[in-house]
Scaffold this motif. Sequence first.
Motif, mmCIF file in Angstrom:
data_model
loop_
_atom_site.group_PDB
_atom_site.id
_atom_site.type_symbol
_atom_site.label_atom_id
_atom_site.label_comp_id
_atom_site.label_asym_id
_atom_site.label_seq_id
_atom_site.Cartn_x
_atom_site.Cartn_y
_atom_site.Cartn_z
ATOM 1 N N THR A 138 33.552 50.374 39.301
ATOM 2 C CA THR A 138 34.860 49.851 38.921
ATOM 3 C C THR A 138 35.867 50.046 40.058
ATOM 4 O OG1 THR A 138 35.591 51.952 37.989
ATOM 5 C CG2 THR A 138 34.366 50.477 36.518
ATOM 6 N N ARG A 140 38.256 52.020 39.987
ATOM 7 C CA ARG A 140 38.521 53.465 40.063
ATOM 8 C C ARG A 140 37.434 54.196 40.828
ATOM 9 N NH1 ARG A 140 36.991 57.670 36.938
ATOM 10 N NH2 ARG A 140 35.953 56.266 35.475
ATOM 11 N N MET A 179 31.213 45.709 29.201
ATOM 12 C CA MET A 179 31.916 46.514 30.203
ATOM 13 C C MET A 179 31.886 45.902 31.596
ATOM 14 S SD MET A 179 31.089 50.406 28.922
ATOM 15 C CE MET A 179 29.498 49.982 28.224
ATOM 16 N N LYS A 181 33.468 43.527 32.401
ATOM 17 C CA LYS A 181 34.846 43.074 32.656
ATOM 18 C C LYS A 181 35.577 43.995 33.626
ATOM 19 C CE LYS A 181 36.610 45.439 28.514
ATOM 20 N NZ LYS A 181 37.198 46.597 29.220
ATOM 21 N N ASP A 182 35.127 45.251 33.760
ATOM 22 C CA ASP A 182 35.795 46.215 34.640
ATOM 23 C C ASP A 182 35.168 46.284 36.027
ATOM 24 O OD1 ASP A 182 37.554 47.048 32.573
ATOM 25 O OD2 ASP A 182 35.973 48.332 31.743
ATOM 26 N N HIS A 183 34.180 45.453 36.317
ATOM 27 C CA HIS A 183 33.466 45.531 37.594
ATOM 28 C C HIS A 183 34.396 45.151 38.751
ATOM 29 C CE1 HIS A 183 30.362 45.046 40.637
ATOM 30 N NE2 HIS A 183 29.488 45.563 39.792
#
Length: 259
Positions: A138, A140, A179, A181-183
């Motif tokens: 991600t 982050r 999940m 979508k956060d890549h």
Amino acid sequence: MDLSLRTVTVLRYILPLREGGSLPALAEADDDFKYVLKFRGAGHGVKALISELVGGKVAQVLGLRTPELVFANLHEDFGRTEADEEIQDLLKASVGLNLALHYLSGGINYDPAAVKIDGKLASEVVWLDAFLTNIDRTFRNTNMLYWHKELWLIDHGASLYFHHSWDNWEKNAVSPFVMIKDHVLLPQADQLEEVNTRFRAILTDDVLREIVELIPEDWLQWRDTELSPEEIKEVYFQFLTRRVAHSDNFVNEAKHARG
């Protein structure tokens, strides 16, 4: 393609790498190379090592850059002089066969604001991580390095999370993996359909079987299941083959997330 792994013996613990939750370490082995050492005694134990092994080998087969993986033996007397009690406990719990990645000296963490990745490569990495259900690439925590002006994938330990709740593997095998979508590379991943066609042809049953067979039996002695090591391997194989067969599910999810 030769998918086999070399086996090294760890000779020197250099320093802990505290960026990761599992406290990996920089270490030197008997082949005079330095490695990022992943410990069987860390948080998720051998399951994280299996994720790293399977994920790294799938990436290799698909032509993505990932550091060489090796099996790393840790002897019983290793680390007895370590002053840090937390690290000493980790080393004691990790005696035996561990996993290590070749250390990319001078590599810098991928910064999406500084380095532009083309649509083809971005689509390949997004497809890989959706296939592996990798929850940890991600903005982050990109888990990628830029080394010699090329993008390298360095961590697959958070992949295949289905094996932490083993009973739902059939459902997870065909999941769309929301999940994604956060890549970090999803915005550039504009060639997912083309990559899907190409990667499905590469990941044949024979290739996936060969990858699964790399998992050491020593890592398959689990207390949370009555399955034998061979039966556990079969679940991994079935999960991966079903994931390929239903890849449209996660590709469509990724395309929807981009839209």
